[in-house]
Scaffold this motif. Structure first.
Motif, mmCIF file in Angstrom:
data_model
loop_
_atom_site.group_PDB
_atom_site.id
_atom_site.type_symbol
_atom_site.label_atom_id
_atom_site.label_comp_id
_atom_site.label_asym_id
_atom_site.label_seq_id
_atom_site.Cartn_x
_atom_site.Cartn_y
_atom_site.Cartn_z
ATOM 1 N N VAL A 151 46.315 15.123 -34.872
ATOM 2 C CA VAL A 151 45.395 15.679 -34.939
ATOM 3 C C VAL A 151 44.953 15.934 -33.349
ATOM 4 N N LYS A 152 45.176 17.584 -32.414
ATOM 5 C CA LYS A 152 45.330 18.000 -31.193
ATOM 6 C C LYS A 152 43.947 17.973 -31.218
ATOM 7 N N LEU A 153 43.270 17.518 -30.166
ATOM 8 C CA LEU A 153 41.832 17.565 -29.272
ATOM 9 C C LEU A 153 42.095 18.812 -28.534
ATOM 10 N N PRO A 154 41.017 19.799 -28.757
ATOM 11 C CA PRO A 154 40.534 20.379 -27.750
ATOM 12 C C PRO A 154 41.429 20.178 -25.934
ATOM 13 N N GLU A 155 41.967 21.335 -25.288
ATOM 14 C CA GLU A 155 42.841 21.181 -24.330
ATOM 15 C C GLU A 155 41.457 20.181 -23.762
ATOM 16 N N ALA A 156 41.612 19.185 -22.489
ATOM 17 C CA ALA A 156 40.719 19.039 -21.313
ATOM 18 C C ALA A 156 40.342 19.904 -20.534
ATOM 19 N N PRO A 157 39.144 20.103 -19.778
ATOM 20 C CA PRO A 157 38.761 21.141 -18.828
ATOM 21 C C PRO A 157 40.104 21.037 -17.752
ATOM 22 N N ARG A 158 39.852 22.656 -17.306
ATOM 23 C CA ARG A 158 40.384 22.525 -15.813
ATOM 24 C C ARG A 158 40.108 21.311 -14.458
ATOM 25 N N ASP A 159 38.742 21.515 -14.527
ATOM 26 C CA ASP A 159 38.045 20.410 -13.295
ATOM 27 C C ASP A 159 38.630 19.712 -12.914
ATOM 28 N N PRO A 160 39.591 19.136 -11.507
ATOM 29 C CA PRO A 160 40.139 18.233 -12.110
ATOM 30 C C PRO A 160 39.717 16.770 -11.603
ATOM 31 N N ASP A 161 39.078 16.433 -11.448
ATOM 32 C CA ASP A 161 38.012 14.949 -10.809
ATOM 33 C C ASP A 161 37.771 14.772 -12.846
ATOM 34 N N ILE A 162 37.767 15.491 -13.517
ATOM 35 C CA ILE A 162 36.865 15.577 -14.762
ATOM 36 C C ILE A 162 38.457 15.243 -15.624
ATOM 37 N N GLU A 163 39.214 16.487 -15.999
ATOM 38 C CA GLU A 163 40.758 16.203 -16.180
ATOM 39 C C GLU A 163 41.711 14.784 -16.144
ATOM 40 N N ASN A 164 41.128 14.247 -14.599
ATOM 41 C CA ASN A 164 42.133 12.923 -14.422
ATOM 42 C C ASN A 164 41.314 11.796 -14.944
ATOM 43 N N PHE A 165 40.246 11.731 -15.201
ATOM 44 C CA PHE A 165 39.308 10.968 -15.685
ATOM 45 C C PHE A 165 39.337 10.752 -17.154
ATOM 46 N N LEU A 166 39.614 11.969 -17.929
ATOM 47 C CA LEU A 166 40.403 11.932 -19.537
ATOM 48 C C LEU A 166 41.696 11.778 -19.507
ATOM 49 N N VAL A 167 42.644 11.575 -18.760
ATOM 50 C CA VAL A 167 44.078 11.667 -18.816
ATOM 51 C C VAL A 167 44.171 9.869 -18.685
ATOM 52 N N PHE A 168 43.060 9.829 -18.031
ATOM 53 C CA PHE A 168 43.597 7.721 -18.184
ATOM 54 C C PHE A 168 42.473 7.283 -18.616
ATOM 55 N N ALA A 169 41.309 7.877 -19.040
ATOM 56 C CA ALA A 169 40.796 7.321 -20.199
ATOM 57 C C ALA A 169 41.805 7.371 -21.808
ATOM 58 N N ARG A 170 42.376 8.300 -22.053
ATOM 59 C CA ARG A 170 42.874 8.344 -23.195
ATOM 60 C C ARG A 170 43.991 7.772 -23.074
ATOM 61 N N ILE A 171 45.159 7.724 -22.175
ATOM 62 C CA ILE A 171 46.002 6.795 -22.047
ATOM 63 C C ILE A 171 45.890 5.200 -21.885
ATOM 64 N N LEU A 172 44.209 4.750 -21.372
ATOM 65 C CA LEU A 172 43.762 3.240 -21.441
ATOM 66 C C LEU A 172 43.303 2.685 -22.857
ATOM 67 N N ILE A 173 42.868 4.359 -23.834
ATOM 68 C CA ILE A 173 42.449 3.636 -25.047
ATOM 69 C C ILE A 173 43.827 3.494 -25.755
ATOM 70 N N PHE A 174 44.951 4.550 -25.425
ATOM 71 C CA PHE A 174 46.492 3.998 -26.343
ATOM 72 C C PHE A 174 46.919 2.751 -25.889
ATOM 73 N N GLU A 175 47.040 2.466 -24.720
ATOM 74 C CA GLU A 175 46.873 0.605 -24.445
ATOM 75 C C GLU A 175 46.536 0.030 -25.382
ATOM 76 N N GLN A 176 45.159 -0.297 -25.005
ATOM 77 C CA GLN A 176 44.440 -0.990 -25.589
ATOM 78 C C GLN A 176 44.664 -1.098 -27.675
ATOM 79 N N ILE A 177 44.810 -0.056 -28.234
ATOM 80 C CA ILE A 177 44.941 -0.425 -29.258
ATOM 81 C C ILE A 177 46.539 -0.319 -30.022
ATOM 82 N N VAL A 178 47.616 -0.569 -29.309
ATOM 83 C CA VAL A 178 49.075 -1.134 -29.143
ATOM 84 C C VAL A 178 48.987 -2.408 -28.769
ATOM 85 N N ASP A 179 48.369 -2.607 -27.749
ATOM 86 C CA ASP A 179 48.734 -4.168 -27.207
ATOM 87 C C ASP A 179 47.245 -4.221 -28.291
ATOM 88 N N HIS A 180 46.988 -4.421 -29.251
ATOM 89 C CA HIS A 180 45.746 -5.028 -30.057
ATOM 90 C C HIS A 180 46.904 -5.922 -31.563
#
Length: 304
Positions: A151-180
């Motif tokens: 399921v695709k979530l709504p696009e991240a906001p265009r504010d660059p600082d918030i967008e950067n935070f959400l991008v790397f938070a999503r990457i970290l979540i994905f990697e930690q789930i996979v690593d388990h």
């Protein structure tokens, strides 16, 4: 999600430029990546087949584990389910890696990411290798990669600082789930050596990526707070990441997998399993490192 009224798009605040501790970490991780380097095209000795009557996924990681269905399925059905859930897991990796490669490549050698760009080169190269060997496994031994049905979530906001935070938070979540999953699959002697090898190598690399990601996410979050993040936006960010955690876990319950394993009515089975208390407990176990981290740095609060 409402962006903050701060800098214009494209002028993201530097996330790492003055953080000497982060620089030391990046140097150490880059040195380790160089020392651990392997050529995936020569590392794997792919067998002609992997026996279909053996386990391809640890039973404790199956989506039916802990439920009544685990006892109801025959030996052959459990073996078939382990095969297709294994293929689904590697397919999820292919799709997740594709997304993170796009996002990281967009940021390498751009303002605000000067310091981690050297490590990004290691990151991008290693993730490309991972996508290749996961895809190779799926195509060679199952003849397909399951399509991305997340399921695709709504696009991240265009504010660059918030967008950067959400991008790397999503990457970290994905990697930690996979690593388990990687850690358990690599150690399970019931599995074929090729399966264990793939998961061992992936964990080896992901341990560096996770160490990097945790520090970067924390820095990006702290600087959002320093810039005056209001409570309404904080709530929206928490809600967004909470939904991302949920959709990530739900992707392991694939009706197409149940169909391929010969189990009837895959959509109804998916719903039944997702609602089962034993599976809820299993989800908490998979996610605990991520949720603990997000609580510790203050992204999540007592309600999450």
């Amino acid at each position: 999600m409402r962006p903050r009224n701060t800098q214009p798009a494209g002028a993201a605040r530097t996330a790492t430029a003055d953080d000497s501790e982060f620089g030391v970490l990046l140097d150490r991780l880059s040195d380790k990546a160089t020392a651990d380097y392997y050529n995936p095209f020569t590392t794997f000795d792919w067998p002609a087949t992997i026996p279909a009557d053996g386990l391809w996924m640890s039973p404790e990681l199956l989506s039916v584990h802990g439920t009544e269905l685990m006892d109801e399925l025959s030996h052959a059905q459990l073996r078939a389910l382990s095969r297709w859930e294994s293929v689904n897991f590697y397919s999820l990796n292919v799709h997740g890696i594709r997304e993170l490669l796009i996002e990281v490549t967009r940021r390498i050698h751009t303002p605000g990411f000067e310091l981690p760009s050297e490590f990004f080169h290691h990151f991008i190269g290693e993730e490309n290798d991972h996508m290749w060997f996961f895809a190779t496994f799926c195509l060679k031994y199952a003849g397909k990669i399951y399509p991305d049905k997340s399921v695709k979530l709504p696009e991240a906001p265009r504010d660059p600082d918030i967008e950067n935070f959400l991008v790397f938070a999503r990457i970290l979540i994905f990697e930690q789930i996979v690593d388990h999953y990687n850690v358990q699959l690599a150690a399970d002697r019931r599995l074929h050596p090729t399966i264990r090898h793939i998961n061992r190598l992936h964990h080896q690399d992901e341990s560096r990526h996770i160490a990097f990601g945790r520090r970067l996410v924390q820095l990006l979050w702290e600087r959002l707070l320093d810039s005056g993040l209001d409570e309404a936006v904080r709530h929206e960010l928490r809600d967004y990441l909470g939904r991302y955690l949920t959709t990530s876990i739900e992707s392991f319950y694939n009706p197409a997998v149940y169909r391929d394993a010969g189990l009837p009515d895959g959509f109804a089975l998916r719903g039944r399993l997702l609602a089962h208390p034993a599976r809820q407990a299993a989800h908490a176990k998979v996610l605990h490192k991520t949720t603990d981290f997000l609580h510790r740095i203050g992204v999540f609060d007592a309600r999450h």
